[in-house]
Write a protein that holds these residues in place. Structure first.
Motif, short mmCIF file in Angstrom:
data_model
loop_
_atom_site.label_atom_id
_atom_site.label_comp_id
_atom_site.label_asym_id
_atom_site.label_seq_id
_atom_site.Cartn_x
_atom_site.Cartn_y
_atom_site.Cartn_z
N THR A 133 0.82 -1.21 0.00
CA THR A 133 0.00 0.00 0.00
C THR A 133 0.85 1.27 0.00
O THR A 133 0.82 2.04 -0.95
CB THR A 133 -0.97 -0.01 1.19
OG1 THR A 133 -1.79 -1.18 1.08
CG2 THR A 133 -1.86 1.21 1.19
N GLY A 136 3.13 1.25 -2.84
CA GLY A 136 2.35 1.43 -4.07
C GLY A 136 2.03 2.89 -4.33
O GLY A 136 2.08 3.37 -5.46
N SER A 422 -7.51 -13.96 -6.65
CA SER A 422 -6.53 -12.93 -7.02
C SER A 422 -5.89 -13.26 -8.35
O SER A 422 -5.68 -12.38 -9.19
CB SER A 422 -5.41 -12.85 -5.98
OG SER A 422 -5.92 -12.40 -4.77
N TYR A 425 -8.29 -12.53 -11.01
CA TYR A 425 -8.43 -11.08 -11.12
C TYR A 425 -7.25 -10.48 -11.88
O TYR A 425 -7.41 -9.55 -12.66
CB TYR A 425 -8.50 -10.44 -9.73
CG TYR A 425 -9.82 -10.65 -8.99
CD1 TYR A 425 -10.87 -11.35 -9.57
CD2 TYR A 425 -10.00 -10.13 -7.72
CE1 TYR A 425 -12.07 -11.51 -8.89
CE2 TYR A 425 -11.20 -10.29 -7.04
CZ TYR A 425 -12.23 -10.98 -7.63
OH TYR A 425 -13.41 -11.13 -6.95
N ASN A 426 -6.06 -10.99 -11.62
CA ASN A 426 -4.87 -10.42 -12.24
C ASN A 426 -4.74 -10.80 -13.72
O ASN A 426 -3.96 -10.21 -14.44
CB ASN A 426 -3.61 -10.84 -11.49
CG ASN A 426 -3.48 -10.09 -10.17
OD1 ASN A 426 -4.22 -9.14 -9.92
ND2 ASN A 426 -2.56 -10.52 -9.33
N ALA A 434 -15.37 -8.27 -7.52
CA ALA A 434 -15.74 -7.46 -6.37
C ALA A 434 -14.54 -6.67 -5.89
O ALA A 434 -13.44 -7.21 -5.80
CB ALA A 434 -16.27 -8.35 -5.25
N TYR A 436 -13.04 -2.57 -3.98
CA TYR A 436 -13.19 -1.22 -3.45
C TYR A 436 -11.78 -0.69 -3.32
O TYR A 436 -10.80 -1.43 -3.42
CB TYR A 436 -13.89 -1.20 -2.07
CG TYR A 436 -13.17 -1.99 -1.01
CD1 TYR A 436 -12.11 -1.44 -0.30
CD2 TYR A 436 -13.54 -3.30 -0.72
CE1 TYR A 436 -11.43 -2.16 0.66
CE2 TYR A 436 -12.87 -4.04 0.25
CZ TYR A 436 -11.81 -3.47 0.93
OH TYR A 436 -11.14 -4.20 1.87
N TRP A 437 -11.63 0.61 -3.11
CA TRP A 437 -10.29 1.17 -2.89
C TRP A 437 -10.38 2.34 -1.92
O TRP A 437 -10.88 3.39 -2.28
CB TRP A 437 -9.66 1.61 -4.22
CG TRP A 437 -8.17 1.69 -4.12
CD1 TRP A 437 -7.45 2.67 -3.51
CD2 TRP A 437 -7.23 0.72 -4.59
NE1 TRP A 437 -6.11 2.36 -3.59
CE2 TRP A 437 -5.94 1.18 -4.24
CE3 TRP A 437 -7.34 -0.49 -5.28
CZ2 TRP A 437 -4.78 0.48 -4.57
CZ3 TRP A 437 -6.19 -1.19 -5.60
CH2 TRP A 437 -4.92 -0.69 -5.25
N TYR A 453 -2.54 1.09 -14.68
CA TYR A 453 -2.81 0.11 -13.62
C TYR A 453 -3.52 -1.15 -14.13
O TYR A 453 -4.08 -1.91 -13.36
CB TYR A 453 -3.61 0.77 -12.50
CG TYR A 453 -2.73 1.60 -11.59
CD1 TYR A 453 -2.11 1.03 -10.50
CD2 TYR A 453 -2.50 2.94 -11.86
CE1 TYR A 453 -1.29 1.77 -9.66
CE2 TYR A 453 -1.68 3.70 -11.03
CZ TYR A 453 -1.07 3.11 -9.93
OH TYR A 453 -0.26 3.84 -9.12
N SER A 456 0.02 -5.06 -13.25
CA SER A 456 0.68 -4.80 -11.99
C SER A 456 1.37 -6.07 -11.58
O SER A 456 0.88 -7.16 -11.83
CB SER A 456 -0.34 -4.39 -10.92
OG SER A 456 0.23 -4.55 -9.65
N ALA A 457 2.55 -5.90 -10.99
CA ALA A 457 3.29 -7.08 -10.56
C ALA A 457 2.52 -7.83 -9.48
O ALA A 457 2.53 -9.04 -9.41
CB ALA A 457 4.65 -6.67 -10.05
N GLY A 458 1.81 -7.09 -8.64
CA GLY A 458 1.10 -7.74 -7.55
C GLY A 458 -0.37 -7.87 -7.86
O GLY A 458 -0.82 -8.83 -8.46
N PHE A 459 -1.12 -6.86 -7.46
CA PHE A 459 -2.57 -6.89 -7.62
C PHE A 459 -2.94 -5.88 -8.69
O PHE A 459 -2.44 -4.77 -8.69
CB PHE A 459 -3.20 -6.52 -6.28
CG PHE A 459 -4.69 -6.63 -6.25
CD1 PHE A 459 -5.29 -7.89 -6.24
CD2 PHE A 459 -5.49 -5.51 -6.21
CE1 PHE A 459 -6.67 -8.01 -6.20
CE2 PHE A 459 -6.87 -5.63 -6.17
CZ PHE A 459 -7.45 -6.88 -6.16
N PRO A 461 -5.18 -3.22 -10.02
CA PRO A 461 -6.30 -2.39 -9.53
C PRO A 461 -7.36 -2.11 -10.60
O PRO A 461 -8.53 -2.04 -10.28
CB PRO A 461 -5.62 -1.08 -9.11
CG PRO A 461 -4.16 -1.39 -9.03
CD PRO A 461 -3.92 -2.47 -10.03
#
Lengths: 544, 335
Positions: A133, A136, A422, A425-426, A434, A436-437, A453, A456-459, A461
């Motif tokens: 976070t 990021g 995840s 999603y990626n 589903a 939110y941010w 975005y 992304s390497a991780g999640f 968005p």
């Protein structure tokens, strides 16, 4: 004979019935030192206490009570001083020069200086910190130069007008550079700040014990007083089960809780001993994102038809008992530069939904009443992780599934664990997703909808896979200026584009819902940046 | 599970494991080898299941739903936990660590696994132990009082046992918390603070278990009461209670004992229900959280601990068997 596995679904209903029947019981045993100790029960487990690491909301909640930030945000979203007395931004928006306070000490005795600013920002962007976070949010961060003890010059690699806004979040709270030098395992259980409380003990899954910082002299502008906190001890219990958390409050074993269970709202409102503290959080509201990168939602008419098909408001009223506020646009109403013009863009409209689906060529019907096109059923897949959401959210999603079915959509909710969803999603292997941010800046639009975005390497968005040059230009332009009027215009246009393209089904605003035993304590507030519980101003009510 | 089934279906036959056959030295060797194999199998199976199911643990590690980490951060995470290596290499490394007592570092908590689980072992076993004590106390009270006391009492006893066995611990827990903690205030609602806070969670787990144990014990109790030695004891003028406790009980509890061995293992893994409701730290909660978060090192360590407990309890039960029923020693078992 087989062992009955306990049903792993919170059946709090039974408890509700009993609690409702018994009215207001509760055996509180008064102890002499009760006014010295504030017991707070949080509903979500905390992993590493250092909010720079990982970056989940429970970490920020606790951090808001033992860390100060470089700058603060007031109720209107304006940036105010905190540990930094003042700052100057260069004309090109790439250099921020902070002048910091000269009279603040961390609770381990280390003096707060410009050196600490550098150590903290470097720590957040260091890959080894594993910061999802804070790190990021600091992607534009280049480096910090310590000019002297009270001056730090931060260099960015591109204009980033949201920089000060994110700095105000507890996720980016300032920790002792001495403590940060210790191994991560150590800093995770005993991070050190300059804040009103300091951590003295942490038992994972159980509780964090904090004690007042007697030398506290750096209260933020949004606080109601200065100097040390009013209450000496702060016990932060981790109680994941809703009914238990509420039972603890009723029985007087905790003084306040978060994630107030919706099923107990009516009871709590009727209870004179309990005060509810409610505040919507800024950011991108709880929503279902529509994947525009594959059929059927690559067709804007099908997207709009879906949005017009579902009865979100009715669903929210039935499962949340009116304890959350409906959202209709891409920004929560508490976010800076929010415009209410998009709240009613997609009200339920069966006739319009049918018309749009006909226009999109989904004119056939199969035996079960689902619409078809070229022999294919109108199916939308939602990979879903029940463990990641409140029980009520799962119920709401099921209601959406039912109302979409009436218009001929076959919504398939596929339950799976977080790592599985995840991964889907990626890789854009879904039709609905589903999300939110929570963040305190309209720059959330860039994070959730811009091309940057989509990878992304991780999640990832940007769950709608929306890639639009004009939109990208607008949200990046909004970062290149700190003129509020220009930013307001740009963000209005950005909200408009998102709304017109039907990229999300907004559900309800993320919200902080606290309950407080007002017969014992008063002044439990929410800090303004993320609406997190703030204990500093809490005072004991003199028991008669 | 199979031992329990066996106990249900043929309660006259004495349940036994092959490992109890032969001389004591042989038994110990067989036992040790068997135990190691079970531990290895449990850990290995868990490792590959968790590693081979699709999914990406990195996202979870980095804060989940509101995080957009940089590529360098993700690479650092993968490197630190060896997630960038082939699964087999990861597995060999894990076993090598295990051999030296190193359970690795938690992905989520970022601290050594044993630092997290160490303090949780005792609370979980205290709770599971007390749950077992409660379960036996309730089950024995029931069977002693109702077996062979006429059709009505028999029926009532049976009915209540089935009812108890069918109760979900989750619901029992919430009910106990509401009635005895929130309304009456006799016990703390939640937390881990001395014996008082153990009672309700142990009861929540113990009551359904009592139903199972009582059902098994009841049938063997009925059989025991029909045995000739009971008749002769009664003929010697012993009181009914003395006969029940002194003569029949011994025979009656053997199947229940086998069931207890399985129950302890399952109590530890099902402890999660009581741990969540009563907000207690513990292995069950850690296991569930770790599975949801794909925190592999924690998951494997809890599985390891549960397997080890299971092995130990079985050992204890075997020894108890020999004490309670000396006939076990003389019987050679076909391996």
């Amino acid at each position: 004979m087989t062992l009955r596995k306990a049903p792993w679904a919170p059946t709090a209903l039974a408890a509700v019935v009993v609690l409702a029947l018994t009215g207001c019981g509760g055996a509180a045993s008064a102890q002499p030192d009760e006014a010295d100790t504030f017991v707070f029960a949080t509903g979500k487990d905390i992993s590493c206490l250092d909010p720079h690491v990982n970056g989940d909301m429970p970490q920020a909640s606790l951090a808001a009570n033992y860390l100060d930030s470089l700058v603060s945000q007031d109720k209107d979203g304006k940036i105010r001083p905190w540990l930094a007395e003042s700052w100057e931004v260069s004309a090109d928006g790439l250099t921020y020069t902070f002048t910091v306070r000269d009279d603040v000490y961390f609770t381990d005795g280390t003096k707060f200086t410009a050196e600490a600013v550098k150590a903290n920002l470097d720590h957040m962007v260091d890959p080894d910190t594993q910061s999802g976070t804070a790190g990021g949010y600091l992607k534009p961060y280049e480096s910090t130069e310590v000019i002297n003890e009270t001056t730090a010059r931060v260099t960015l690699n591109r204009p980033y007008a949201a920089f000060l806004e994110v700095l105000a979040q507890p996720f980016l709270g300032i920790e002792s550079p001495t403590a940060l030098k210790r191994p991560q395992a150590e800093n995770c259980i005993s991070p050190v700040g300059t804040g009103p409380y300091k951590i003295v003990d942490y038992i994972p899954q159980s509780k964090v014990s904090l004690v007042r910082n007697e030398d506290y002299n750096s209260a933020p502008p949004f606080a109601q007083h200065e100097g040390p906190a009013h209450i000496k001890n702060l016990e932060w219990l981790i109680v994941p089960e809703d009914s238990t958390r509420y039972g603890l409050l009723r029985a007087g074993q905790v003084d306040a809780l978060d994630l107030m269970p919706s099923v107990h709202f009516a009871e709590a409102e009727a209870d004179k001993k309990v005060q509810l503290v409610l505040q919507d959080r800024p950011g991108n509201p709880t929503n279902l994102m529509l994947n525009t990168t594959r059929a059927p939602f690559d067709d804007i008419n099908v997207r709009k038809a879906f949005l017009h098909s579902v009865y979100v408001e009715a669903g929210i009223n039935s499962v949340y008992f009116g304890t959350v506020t409906k959202a209709g646009g891409p920004l929560a109403s508490t976010t800076g530069f929010y415009s209410p013009d998009f709240e009613d863009a997609y009200l339920p409209d069966p006739a319009e939904a049918d018309r749009l689906l006909d226009e999109a060529g989904w004119t056939g019907r199969d035996e079960q009443g689902y619409r078809t096109k070229d022999g294919k059923r109108l199916t939308v897949v939602l990979p879903y992780t029940p463990a990641a959401w409140p029980t009520a959210h799962a119920a709401l999603v099921t209601q959406i599934q039912a109302s979409a079915k009436q218009r001929g959509f076959d919504v398939r909710i596929e339950n799976q664990d977080f790592a599985s969803s995840s991964e889907k999603y990626n890789n854009f292997e879904y039709d609905l997703r589903a999300g939110y941010w929570n963040t305190n800046t309209a720059d959330v639009l860039r994070i959730v909808f811009s091309t940057e975005y989509m990878k992304s390497a991780g999640f990832v968005p940007n769950g709608s896979g929306f890639s639009n040059k004009e939109f990208d230009r607008i949200v990046n332009e909004a970062l290149a200026t700190d003129d509020p009027e220009i930013r307001a215009d740009l963000y209005y246009r950005a909200q408009q584009i998102v709304s017109e393209n039907a990229l999300q089904l907004p559900l309800y605003n993320q919200t902080s819902q606290l309950a407080l035993r007002q017969d014992r304590f008063a002044n439990l507030t929410l800090e303004p940046s993320l609406s997190l519980p703030y204990i500093y101003d809490v005072t004991a009510v003199n028991a008669s | 599970m199979s031992t329990a089934t066996q106990a249900r279906t043929s309660h006259t036959e004495i349940p036994r494991t092959t490992a109890t056959a032969g001389s004591t030295g042989q038994v110990i060797l067989k036992r040790a080898a068997g135990s190691l194999f079970v531990l290895w199998a449990a850990v290995t199976l868990t490792f590959f299941v968790l590693r081979l199911v699709p999914g990406d643990p990195v996202t979870t590690i980095l804060g989940g739903h509101s995080a957009a980490p940089s590529a360098a951060t993700v690479a650092a995470v993968e490197a630190q936990y060896g997630l960038d290596q082939p699964v087999l290499v990861q597995y060999v490394n894990y076993l090598a660590g295990l051999a030296t007592g190193d359970f690795g570092t938690s992905y989520v908590f970022k601290v050594p696994v044993l630092d997290i689980l160490g303090p949780q072992i005792l609370p979980t076993f205290q709770m599971a132990g007390l749950a077992l004590v409660f379960a036996w106390a309730i089950a024995l009270a029931f069977t002693l009082l109702t077996v062979g006391r006429g059709r009505v009492l028999d029926g009532v006893g049976r009915g209540i046992e089935v009812f108890f066995a069918a109760l979900p611990p989750f619901w029992v827990g919430i009910m106990l918390a509401v009635v005895f903690a929130v309304i009456l205030g006799w016990f703390p609602v939640a937390g881990d603070d001395g014996f008082k806070s153990l009672v309700l969670p142990a009861l929540a787990l113990g009551i359904p278990l009592a139903g199972f144990i009582a059902q098994v014990t009841r049938s063997s109790f009925e059989e025991a009461l029909a045995q000739p030695f009971v008749l002769s004891a009664r003929a010697r003028g012993l009181s009914d209670l003395a006969v029940r406790v002194g003569h029949a009980l011994r025979h009656a509890i053997l199947p229940g004992l086998t069931l207890s061995a399985w129950a302890v293992g399952s109590l530890v893994s099902s402890a999660v229900v009581a741990e969540i409701i009563f907000a207690r730290p513990g292995l069950g909660r850690s296991l569930v959280d770790a599975i949801i978060n794909r925190d592999l090192p924690i998951t494997l360590a809890v599985v390891f601990i549960i397997a080890a407990v299971y092995i130990l309890v079985n050992l204890v039960v075997d020894v108890l068997y020999r004490v309670i029923d000396p006939r076990t020693n003389d019987k050679g078992a076909g391996a």
